[in-house]
Write a protein that holds these residues in place. Structure first.
Motif, PDB file in Angstrom:
ATOM      1  N   ARG A   8      52.066  95.701   3.941  1.00 41.94           N
ATOM      2  CA  ARG A   8      51.909  95.330   2.539  1.00 41.94           C
ATOM      3  C   ARG A   8      51.391  93.900   2.406  1.00 41.94           C
ATOM      4  O   ARG A   8      50.528  93.602   1.581  1.00 41.94           O
ATOM      5  N   ARG A  11      47.691  93.815   3.295  1.00 37.30           N
ATOM      6  CA  ARG A  11      46.868  94.332   2.200  1.00 37.30           C
ATOM      7  C   ARG A  11      46.706  93.295   1.101  1.00 37.30           C
ATOM      8  O   ARG A  11      45.612  93.135   0.539  1.00 37.30           O
ATOM      9  N   ARG A  12      47.791  92.595   0.784  1.00 34.27           N
ATOM     10  CA  ARG A  12      47.708  91.570  -0.257  1.00 34.27           C
ATOM     11  C   ARG A  12      46.779  90.444   0.151  1.00 34.27           C
ATOM     12  O   ARG A  12      45.995  89.931  -0.663  1.00 34.27           O
ATOM     13  N   ARG A  13      46.847  90.039   1.432  1.00 30.07           N
ATOM     14  CA  ARG A  13      45.958  88.984   1.910  1.00 30.07           C
ATOM     15  C   ARG A  13      44.502  89.437   1.868  1.00 30.07           C
ATOM     16  O   ARG A  13      43.626  88.662   1.478  1.00 30.07           O
ATOM     17  N   ARG A  15      43.234  91.706  -0.110  1.00 25.96           N
ATOM     18  CA  ARG A  15      42.821  91.756  -1.509  1.00 25.96           C
ATOM     19  C   ARG A  15      42.556  90.356  -2.043  1.00 25.96           C
ATOM     20  O   ARG A  15      41.618  90.134  -2.811  1.00 25.96           O
ATOM     21  N   LEU A  16      43.368  89.372  -1.630  1.00 29.07           N
ATOM     22  CA  LEU A  16      43.179  87.994  -2.071  1.00 29.07           C
ATOM     23  C   LEU A  16      41.845  87.441  -1.584  1.00 29.07           C
ATOM     24  O   LEU A  16      41.113  86.798  -2.354  1.00 29.07           O
TER      25      LEU A  16
END
Length: 298
Positions: A8, A11-13, A15-16
């Motif tokens: 998770r 994925r956030r990194r 997306r960032l």
């Protein structure tokens, strides 16, 4: 399905980083517009002195709207804007109707030779306008027309120095027909069959079924038609000599006749760019969805 905490975070990194890259590209592409708008508020000397640094993108120094008032003193910008709005509106409106009907006939109707016709329409896209501009000038100068003189209609020849010479040659567009045909082909044919069983004709199917379901395609064609119609320069320069009929782009040459006033040029370009930005921002969602839908099939 449970997502692992480490996955998770990854994925956030990811997306960032994607958002940062997109923001960087957006800022990069906005630089010319920012420079144009900011320079329209500065005198010529300051524009040239600020070009080499970051001050060129910031409203610093001697800021005023004198360049905009100078534009109105040098160019009949109001008349040019009205001419461009009229010509562009008619081209877009008539083009949406004619090109959508042609695309509907190619996509939904079954008739001999429609593949050949579509191929010919697509082939016209590879012909540069500059190669046919001179022959077109000759032909439009020979076309019949009706003139209103002293309250009477007079039959004459020649479309030069008129609105119709700026409008009629650009209503039918091969790419618009192709885009409509592609989008209409994504609509299930079962809808047509059901409508035909209920007694609907092909024009009724086009008007009450195909058109309401094709809003994104109409918005996309409107944008793609608006841009070249608004940006016309070569053709009006060749066929329109009357100042009262000239569009906004031809007005650019007024600023290079005597002394070049860069501040006024930036102010004029800012004024004629705003309608384009407004149209694109108004239809951008439909534009993206239409391009995505048209690229799925065909």
């Amino acid at each position: 399905m449970t997502v692992h905490p480490v996955e998770r975070v990854l994925r956030r990194r990811q997306r960032l980083w994607i958002y940062l890259a997109m923001a960087g590209l957006a800022v990069f592409f906005l630089f010319p517009l920012v420079f144009m708008f900011v320079s329209s508020l500065k005198p010529d000397g300051q524009i040239l002195s600020d070009v080499g640094g970051w001050r060129a993108f910031l409203p610093l120094g001697d800021i005023s709207f004198r360049n905009y008032s100078g534009v109105f003193d040098r160019v009949p910008v109001g008349r040019f804007l009205l001419n461009s709005l009229f010509v562009t509106t008619v081209i877009v409106g008539a083009g949406l109707v004619i090109n959508s009907m042609a695309g509907f006939a190619i996509s939904r109707l079954r008739w001999t030779g429609r593949g050949v016709v579509l191929s010919i329409i697509i082939a016209t896209l590879i012909v540069p306008f500059e190669t046919i501009a001179v022959p077109m000038v000759y032909w439009v100068s020979q076309l019949p027309t009706l003139l209103l003189q002293n309250g009477q209609l007079v039959y004459d020849f020649g479309w030069l120095d008129s609105y119709e010479v700026q409008i009629v040659p650009f209503i039918a567009n091969g790419f618009s027909v192709f885009l409509f045909a592609q989008y209409f082909s994504t609509i299930p044919t079962a809808i047509d069959e059901a409508a035909r069983i209920d007694g609907a004709g092909w024009f009724t199917i086009y008007r009450k079924i195909a058109v309401p379901l094709s809003g994104p395609a109409f918005a996309t064609v409107a944008i793609l038609t608006f841009l070249p119609a608004w940006n016309q320069y070569l053709w009006p320069s060749m066929v329109v000599q009357d100042e009262n009929l000239r569009p906004v782009m031809v007005g650019m040459q007024y600023f290079f006749q005597d002394n070049t006033a860069w501040g006024e040029i930036m102010a004029y370009t800012s004024m004629i760019t705003l309608p384009v930005l407004v149209v694109f921002l108004a239809f951008q969602r439909a534009f993206v969805s239409s391009v995505a839908a048209s690229g799925v099939k065909g």
